[in-house]
Design a protein around this motif. Sequence first.
Motif, PDB file in Angstrom:
ATOM      1  N   THR A  39      -2.505 -12.834   0.261  1.00 52.43           N
ATOM      2  CA  THR A  39      -1.191 -12.381  -0.189  1.00 52.43           C
ATOM      3  C   THR A  39      -1.302 -11.183  -1.129  1.00 52.43           C
ATOM      4  OG1 THR A  39      -0.354 -14.637  -0.025  1.00 52.43           O
ATOM      5  CG2 THR A  39       0.932 -13.103  -1.343  1.00 52.43           C
ATOM      6  N   ASP A  40      -2.220 -11.273  -2.101  1.00 53.39           N
ATOM      7  CA  ASP A  40      -2.378 -10.202  -3.097  1.00 53.39           C
ATOM      8  C   ASP A  40      -3.270  -9.068  -2.602  1.00 53.39           C
ATOM      9  OD1 ASP A  40      -0.869 -11.862  -4.667  1.00 53.39           O
ATOM     10  OD2 ASP A  40      -2.546 -12.516  -5.925  1.00 53.39           O
ATOM     11  N   ASN A  41      -3.955  -9.287  -1.486  1.00 52.47           N
ATOM     12  CA  ASN A  41      -4.936  -8.337  -0.956  1.00 52.47           C
ATOM     13  C   ASN A  41      -5.989  -8.006  -2.013  1.00 52.47           C
ATOM     14  OD1 ASN A  41      -6.015  -6.916   1.161  1.00 52.47           O
ATOM     15  ND2 ASN A  41      -4.943  -5.025   0.635  1.00 52.47           N
ATOM     16  N   ASP A  42      -6.387  -9.055  -2.758  1.00 52.70           N
ATOM     17  CA  ASP A  42      -7.363  -8.890  -3.834  1.00 52.70           C
ATOM     18  C   ASP A  42      -8.290 -10.109  -3.853  1.00 52.70           C
ATOM     19  OD1 ASP A  42      -8.740  -8.061  -6.061  1.00 52.70           O
ATOM     20  OD2 ASP A  42      -7.188  -8.722  -7.472  1.00 52.70           O
ATOM     21  N   PRO A  43      -9.546  -9.934  -3.473  1.00 50.56           N
ATOM     22  CA  PRO A  43     -10.458 -11.075  -3.389  1.00 50.56           C
ATOM     23  C   PRO A  43     -11.198 -11.395  -4.692  1.00 50.56           C
ATOM     24  CG  PRO A  43     -11.531  -9.150  -2.518  1.00 50.56           C
ATOM     25  CD  PRO A  43     -10.133  -8.735  -2.893  1.00 50.56           C
ATOM     26  N   LYS A  44     -10.757 -10.863  -5.833  1.00 52.71           N
ATOM     27  CA  LYS A  44     -11.471 -11.081  -7.102  1.00 52.71           C
ATOM     28  C   LYS A  44     -11.562 -12.563  -7.454  1.00 52.71           C
ATOM     29  CE  LYS A  44     -11.992  -6.797  -8.678  1.00 52.71           C
ATOM     30  NZ  LYS A  44     -13.246  -6.175  -8.613  1.00 52.71           N
TER      31      LYS A  44
END
Length: 114
Positions: free
Chosen positions: A54-59
């Motif tokens: 959803t956030d396009n952020d794999p952190k």
Amino acid sequence: MEIGSVAEWATAVAETAAVLVALFLPYFERRRADRKSTRNLKIMLRGIVRRAITDNDPKSLETFLNISTFTDAGERDKETLNVAQQILELFTTENTDVERRNREIEALLDTIQP
């Protein structure tokens, strides 16, 4: 040599059963706790991956993987963590179409069922 009374036999059977329960109960409790922990890990991992999509952020996924390698889950749930690592690698691949990447991630997520 006498066989003994029925009461003596019943006592012997009850004592044997009590010893067996005392010996094997911790083993079964540990297995049940491990299964519950594995289920919770899979549920948490699925939520983290969904949020990363959803956030396009794999952190958060990367942090989760780094932490879980230092816990006892690292050995016990090796397959699940390997799938999570594959998902993280899909996020870090530069030349991947977002829709195609998300389909591949969903396919990998389907292998992680709690």
